[in-house]
Scaffold this motif. Structure first.
Motif: not given
Length: 697
Positions: A470-490
């Motif tokens: 939780p709240a690690s750099d890896a978790a932040f990177a994953t959240i950022t990637e999820i948001r980036s992918q979803l922006d293109d979908i919805d």
């Protein structure tokens, strides 16, 4: 502008006199009694340390989930293990029995579930609790669960974690904290006042006035939450109390020191107090005004916890200065000169301003200003070096100094299950984009699983379990990637959950720093310009307190990393430390330079070396006492087992000592001497004829 004039004109009502002093004390007692007994409770934050506003994407995602019914239940996660050994068949039977027993705590219509880890060494039991339960209800429920698990686990280790458990443990941090903090603060202040005045009873008067002001401030803040856009939480209440005690006692020390000085010039104690108030009030009002305005700047912050601290602290400081300037003078004059026994000041006593420790310090500094300035700046620069390695951002499990069960449970869970299992990431997408979004998120590195949660109103909620801590750099990177992918979908997709909130909090903290820090600097600069009528003096003093802040942050980071073992600074600490050190640190420069300006006004041919030397000699003792006291009061925040408050207390406490003992007593007098009359430019003192004494400077 007359309020900040260094002259002797009356600027405040003088509420002292043979009968008037008694009347003021009586009115203060009655008013305080009414305020303390008023049935007013503050609006409290639902989040113990909320750093994310409702407008953030993560909070919007949580709101949509709530609207769709996804928050009717929240799981408390019970982690069961045998400290590294694999679970036996008998252990698994015990787990099944615990599942049955814990069903009694679950929300009606929901079912307790269990899951075993792939390595066979642990199990988790999910107990659905009511999502609308109050903190008190959660404390009772989780407490009963922990007690029952201890009794029935039969040699297994059981730990309750998850959202409800973190809420309960955070509430436990502040359970009784107000009383504990108040008692320790009062004891510290009492001890330092006793050492300062060396009188068996003098210290009781300022302590009583400031102590009552602190309790009245609680009511004032409670009223403020009804009409202003802020709430209270454990952190804001603790900091407000420290501010009232620290600043209120500082103002009391300055006023009493000036009163004692005037008692040596006036036979009538009421006349002495009137002059003392006239002389001390400008510096006290400028100082308190700076702190209040700086705190109000936090009203522009997006972080709810920062706004809570800012608005609550501002109301507390206003209360403290009202009691210091209106109630304390009356309370001090009621008992008369004998209050100072055994060191009673008498009219006509000769007290040389050109003697004592601080006069010798002033002489050493002003004789060699360049050497002292360079030495002070080098020392500050060395303390700043560790800032290059500073880290900020604490996860939910890193908030506590003492490790509660919710944290150890999360750590155990992370050893055997995906770290995000207890608090999944929330993804909200439109129904017609659900399949595409699910497929895209599943393919992202760091995502363990994606499960549908609820649907309604054309939108769906997905629970996404991450592999990362939780709240690690890896978790932040994953959240950022999820948001980036979803922006293109919805384009209307939302990503929330604990990790997303931590990421949003990080970005909001950075935004607040870029906005609030310049505002605070402008406020401090404006107050100094009005007070001293000098642009050079204002800029120089601001730069010195900024240097103090940077040095204190560097030294504090070394202490936290090497001695305390803290992994990082909490997100709000850099901003809070800056605000308190700049706003409170400039106090001592205000006290020193206003006295220097007063001496320069009366000097026939010297506006720098002589006046600053006298100012340091007469204010050195009281300002040092005030600084040590304020540092000790902030250090009292360390009695609370929350890392955020410990970090604020240590940084501000050390910074205040640094400002008091080095910046105010060495660096500022050296700069005043070196700059000479230009220190007062463009004010009239910069145009005053200079005689031999300044030439020698």
């Amino acid at each position: 502008m007359e309020l900040f004039d260094g002259g002797t004109k009356r600027r405040l009502p003088h509420l002292v006199g043979p009968k008037l002093s008694w009347l003021v004390v009586l009115v203060a007692v009655v008013f305080s009694g009414i305020a303390l007994s008023a049935p007013i409770t503050a609006e409290e934050s639902d989040d113990g340390v909320a750093n994310v506003p409702s407008s953030s994407e993560s909070r919007q995602a949580a709101q949509v989930r709530d609207e769709l019914g996804g928050s009717e239940v929240v799981p408390a996660i019970v982690v069961v293990d045998r400290a590294g050994d694999k679970l036996t068949d008998a252990d698994r039977a015990t787990v099944e029995g615990l599942v049955t027993d814990l069903q009694a705590y679950a929300v009606e219509g929901s079912k307790v579930f269990q899951q075993y880890s792939d390595d066979g060494a642990a199990a988790i039991i999910g107990v659905p609790l009511s999502g609308t339960a109050s903190n008190d209800e959660l404390v009772e429920t989780v407490g009963q669960m922990r007690t029952e698990l201890t009794q029935k686990a039969e040699g297994l280790r059981t730990q309750v974690t998850g959202g409800p458990a973190f809420t309960v443990d955070l509430a436990g941090v502040f359970d009784g904290a107000d009383t504990r903090l108040l008692m320790v603060t009062a004891l510290v202040v009492a001890a330092l006042l006793l050492l300062t005045y060396r009188s068996p009873w003098l210290w009781l008067v300022p302590l009583a006035v400031v102590g009552v002001a602190d309790r009245v401030a609680v009511t004032v803040v409670a009223v403020g939450t009804k009409v202003l856009p802020f709430t209270t939480d454990g952190a804001s209440v603790g900091i407000a109390s420290v501010l009232v005690f620290g600043a209120g006692t500082n103002y009391a020390l300055l006023l009493i020191a000036r009163y004692r000085e005037e008692l040596r010039r006036h036979e009538n104690r009421y006349d002495a107090m009137k002059v003392a108030v006239d002389r001390a009030a400008p510096a006290i009002l400028a100082s308190s005004g700076t702190v209040v305005l700086a705190l109000l700047c936090l009203g522009f912050a997006q972080s709810p916890s920062s706004r809570n601290i800012g608005l609550g602290g501002a109301l507390g400081i206003v209360t403290a200065v009202v009691y210091a300037l209106l109630v304390l003078p009356a309370a001090m004059t009621v008992p008369g000169r004998r209050l100072f026994w055994p060191f009673v000041p008498r009219a006509g006593q000769e007290v040389s301003e050109r003697s004592g420790l601080w006069w010798r310090v002033a002489g050493a500094v002003t004789r060699r200003p360049v050497v002292t300035i360079v030495a002070a700046l080098v020392f500050l620069a060395v303390l700043m070096v560790p800032l290059t390695g500073l880290r900020s951002g604490l996860s939910q499990t890193e908030q506590f100094r003492a490790t509660p069960e919710s944290v150890t449970g999360q750590e155990t869970l992370g050893e055997h299950f995906p770290a995000g299992s207890s608090q999944p990431t929330i993804v909200v997408v439109a129904n017609d984009r659900l399949a595409q979004a699910t497929s895209a998120v599943e393919k992202i590195d760091g995502v363990r699983s994606v499960q549908p949660a609820t649907q309604g109103d054309g939108r769906s909620v997905l629970n996404v379990v991450l592999d990362s801590a939780p709240a690690s750099d890896a978790a932040f990177a994953t959240i950022t990637e999820i948001r980036s992918q979803l922006d293109d979908i919805d384009g209307q997709a939302l990503v929330g959950g604990t990790d997303a909130e931590a990421l949003d909090a990080d970005r909001i903290a950075e935004r607040d720093r870029w906005l609030i820090i310049p505002l605070v600097l402008l406020v401090v600069l404006a107050v100094l310009l009005i007070l001293l009528r000098s642009l050079v003096a204002a800029v120089v003093l601001v730069l010195t307190v900024v240097a103090t802040y940077a040095a204190a942050m560097g030294a504090g980071w070394v202490a936290f990393e090497q001695w305390f073992g803290f992994p990082a600074l909490d997100l709000i600490v850099p901003l809070m430390a800056f605000l308190f050190l700049v706003a409170l640190g400039v106090d001592y420069n205000i006290f020193l330079t206003t006295r220097a300006k007063e001496e320069a006004e009366q000097s026939p041919d010297d506006v720098a070396r002589g006046p600053i030397s006298v100012a340091l000699a007469v204010t050195g003792g009281v300002i040092t006492s005030a600084g040590v006291l304020l540092a000790a009061v902030f250090a009292v925040l360390g009695v609370l087992p929350l890392i955020t408050l410990t970090q604020i207390g240590v940084i501000v406490g050390f910074g205040v000592l640094l400002d008091t003992l080095l910046v105010r007593s060495v660096l500022v007098p050296g700069l005043v001497t070196l700059l000479g009359r230009w220190f007062w430019w463009p004010g009239h003192l910069s145009r005053k004829p200079v005689g031999k004494s300044e030439d020698r400077a």
